[in-house]
Design a protein around this motif. Structure first.
Motif, PDB file in Angstrom:
ATOM      1  N   PHE A 189       2.115   4.762  -4.751  1.00 53.68           N
ATOM      2  CA  PHE A 189       2.209   3.545  -3.942  1.00 53.68           C
ATOM      3  C   PHE A 189       1.938   3.868  -2.469  1.00 53.68           C
ATOM      4  O   PHE A 189       1.220   3.136  -1.781  1.00 53.68           O
ATOM      5  CB  PHE A 189       3.597   2.915  -4.064  1.00 53.68           C
ATOM      6  N   SER A 190       2.533   4.962  -1.994  1.00 54.17           N
ATOM      7  CA  SER A 190       2.403   5.340  -0.584  1.00 54.17           C
ATOM      8  C   SER A 190       0.965   5.697  -0.228  1.00 54.17           C
ATOM      9  O   SER A 190       0.514   5.455   0.896  1.00 54.17           O
ATOM     10  CB  SER A 190       3.318   6.530  -0.271  1.00 54.17           C
ATOM     11  N   LEU A 207       8.376  -2.937  -0.024  1.00 55.12           N
ATOM     12  CA  LEU A 207       8.519  -3.810   1.143  1.00 55.12           C
ATOM     13  C   LEU A 207       8.127  -3.076   2.416  1.00 55.12           C
ATOM     14  O   LEU A 207       7.474  -3.632   3.300  1.00 55.12           O
ATOM     15  CB  LEU A 207       9.962  -4.313   1.247  1.00 55.12           C
ATOM     16  N   GLY A 208       8.534  -1.809   2.515  1.00 59.40           N
ATOM     17  CA  GLY A 208       8.180  -1.021   3.685  1.00 59.40           C
ATOM     18  C   GLY A 208       6.677  -0.803   3.800  1.00 59.40           C
ATOM     19  O   GLY A 208       6.103  -0.924   4.892  1.00 59.40           O
ATOM     20  N   LEU A 209       6.031  -0.492   2.681  1.00 57.91           N
ATOM     21  CA  LEU A 209       4.590  -0.265   2.695  1.00 57.91           C
ATOM     22  C   LEU A 209       3.818  -1.545   3.002  1.00 57.91           C
ATOM     23  O   LEU A 209       2.842  -1.532   3.765  1.00 57.91           O
ATOM     24  CB  LEU A 209       4.141   0.293   1.340  1.00 57.91           C
ATOM     25  N   ILE A 210       4.275  -2.650   2.435  1.00 56.35           N
ATOM     26  CA  ILE A 210       3.624  -3.940   2.711  1.00 56.35           C
ATOM     27  C   ILE A 210       3.850  -4.334   4.166  1.00 56.35           C
ATOM     28  O   ILE A 210       2.950  -4.844   4.843  1.00 56.35           O
ATOM     29  CB  ILE A 210       4.156  -5.024   1.752  1.00 56.35           C
ATOM     30  N   SER A 234       0.841  -1.395 -10.946  1.00 58.09           N
ATOM     31  CA  SER A 234       0.592  -1.171 -12.372  1.00 58.09           C
ATOM     32  C   SER A 234       0.018   0.210 -12.629  1.00 58.09           C
ATOM     33  O   SER A 234       0.446   0.923 -13.547  1.00 58.09           O
ATOM     34  CB  SER A 234      -0.374  -2.231 -12.907  1.00 58.09           C
ATOM     35  N   GLY A 235      -0.957   0.602 -11.826  1.00 57.26           N
ATOM     36  CA  GLY A 235      -1.569   1.918 -12.011  1.00 57.26           C
ATOM     37  C   GLY A 235      -0.585   3.044 -11.774  1.00 57.26           C
ATOM     38  O   GLY A 235      -0.587   4.044 -12.496  1.00 57.26           O
ATOM     39  N   GLY A 236       0.302   2.870 -10.779  1.00 57.66           N
ATOM     40  CA  GLY A 236       1.318   3.879 -10.518  1.00 57.66           C
ATOM     41  C   GLY A 236       2.280   4.045 -11.674  1.00 57.66           C
ATOM     42  O   GLY A 236       2.616   5.169 -12.064  1.00 57.66           O
TER      43      GLY A 236
END
Length: 427
Positions: free
Chosen positions: A344-345, A141-144, A371-373
């Motif tokens: 993700f980051s 949520l923070g990254l988005i 998914s990749g993470g």
């Protein structure tokens, strides 16, 4: 790790030694690192107490004889799979509980600990990423939200996260593959050569130990994590500290277990603390592995491995295939760094503007990052979830990585195909 430090130091041996010591000193000054290492040691104490008290035998008797729920090789891993599905607050706790439940059944029905580690690892992270009412959700949520603030996308973070989860193909496929492996007894690659542990306890019909000697410590551990997540998050579960919550939850579990076992007359205080120290000692090597894994992750971060790999994705890539490419690069970054959260980051701030610039489906590309993470983290020998799943199952880390890899690759290939199909359909 040493090779990375040599490169960072400019091939100066004196600077290499200095940087290596500084890195470990810095890690040991980080509160979350110390709490994670303490948690890895304390969980050995909790598991040793449950076994010594007879709680494991009680659980096996309850499910195998009294309830007749586990009566075959096929059903032996089902309790661990179910635990991995329903406990999605924190991936480490998921693996620990699933491993504790599964070990006696695996030993009794001739299933290798490597297969149990595969089930623990392949249910914990996928479920946490699919139901992100936890630290995973808070991070995403923070990254988005950062992408919304930057004006690249518009709307609410929650809506974008839900749409991204819909396209988290690897997590869905990994759960389906795991269930199929359990139900049909599929052993491929190195898994075919693994050997089961001999049974450690005889289950008798006479006077088995109470199953609650197992259940209550597990309940206190799970409830403690949820409670401390709420406390550290100021009432918001998504904003709680995972490492702090697990640390204090295990301390609380040890205290409550001591009171409970003493009141039940199961153990004297001397037996209790002897078992605590023996269990802690048995998992101290795992804590050291975790420390070195954190150090390797730091070296990878300093070398900008993730950004270097991500730089290969350019504007020349057709928009229909961008999600598939993001999935692959996120997996490589997660494997190299041993962290899905770090991936993700790194990748979300790259994937979103790339998708916007190429007019590709943004939510699909977000799902590809997640998914990749998760996939790369599954395969990485320096991932904390890999190490903890091995620890919880009583399996060597190297064996777990080798035996899990073929199943993870099958799930990843199917997920990659779905990302390409979805990209072509939605572009």
């Amino acid at each position: 790790m040493v090779v990375g430090e040599i490169i960072i130091s400019g091939f100066n041996p004196i600077n290499t030694v200095s940087l290596t010591f500084e890195r470990f000193i810095h890690l040991l000054q980080e509160g979350w690192v110390l709490k994670t290492l303490a948690f890895a040691i304390m969980v050995g104490s909790v598991m040793a107490l449950i076994e010594r008290s007879g709680g494991v035998g009680g659980l096996v008797h309850e499910l195998s004889i009294r309830r007749s729920w586990v009566q075959s090789k096929r059903s032996a891993l089902i309790p661990s799979f179910i635990a991995g599905i329903i406990i999605f607050i924190e991936s480490s706790i998921t693996s620990l509980v699933a491993g504790a439940i599964g070990k006696p059944f695996c030993d009794r029905y001739g299933i290798s600990r490597a297969k149990l580690a595969f089930v623990c690892d392949s249910t914990s992270a996928p479920m946490c990423s699919l139901l992100p009412i936890n630290g995973w959700g808070a991070l995403l949520l923070g990254l988005i939200g950062g992408q919304i603030t930057a004006g690249l996308i518009s709307g609410q973070e929650g809506r974008w996260l839900l749409e991204a989860v819909v396209f988290n193909f690897y997590a869905y496929i990994a759960l389906i593959v795991t269930f199929a492996v359990i139900w049909f007894g599929i052993d491929i690659g190195p898994m075919r050569r693994t050997l089961p542990n001999p049974p450690t306890e005889e289950i008798v019909d006479g006077s088995p130990s109470s199953v609650f000697l197992f259940i209550w410590p597990v309940v206190w551990m799970i409830a403690g994590v949820i409670g401390f997540m709420l406390i550290t998050g100021g009432g918001n579960l998504l904003e709680g500290s995972g490492s702090t919550s697990i640390f204090y939850a295990l301390l609380l579990t040890l205290v409550l277990t001591w009171i409970y076992y003493r009141s039940m007359g199961v153990m004297t205080s001397r037996e209790f603390f002897t078992t605590v120290f023996a269990g802690a000692k048995s998992l101290t090597p795992i804590a050291m592995i975790l420390l070195f894994a954190f150090a390797i992750g730091g070296v990878s971060s300093d070398m900008k491995v993730g950004h270097y790999l991500a730089s290969f994705i350019g504007d020349y890539l057709p928009s229909a295939y961008i999600a598939g490419a993001i999935f692959v690069f996120a997996a490589v970054i997660a494997f190299a760094t041993g962290t899905s959260w770090g991936t993700f980051s790194i990748m979300l701030p790259i994937a979103v503007p790339l998708a916007v610039g190429l007019d590709a489906p943004v939510a699909l590309c977000m799902g590809a990052v997640i998914s990749g993470g998760v996939f790369g983290d599954h395969c990485s020998p320096i991932s904390d979830t890999t190490i903890i799943s091995s620890m919880a199952s009583g399996c060597e880390v190297g064996e777990h990585v080798r035996t899990q890899l073929p199943y993870a690759l099958i799930s990843a290939l199917i997920a990659l195909l779905l990302f390409i199909i979805a990209g072509v359909a939605l572009s």
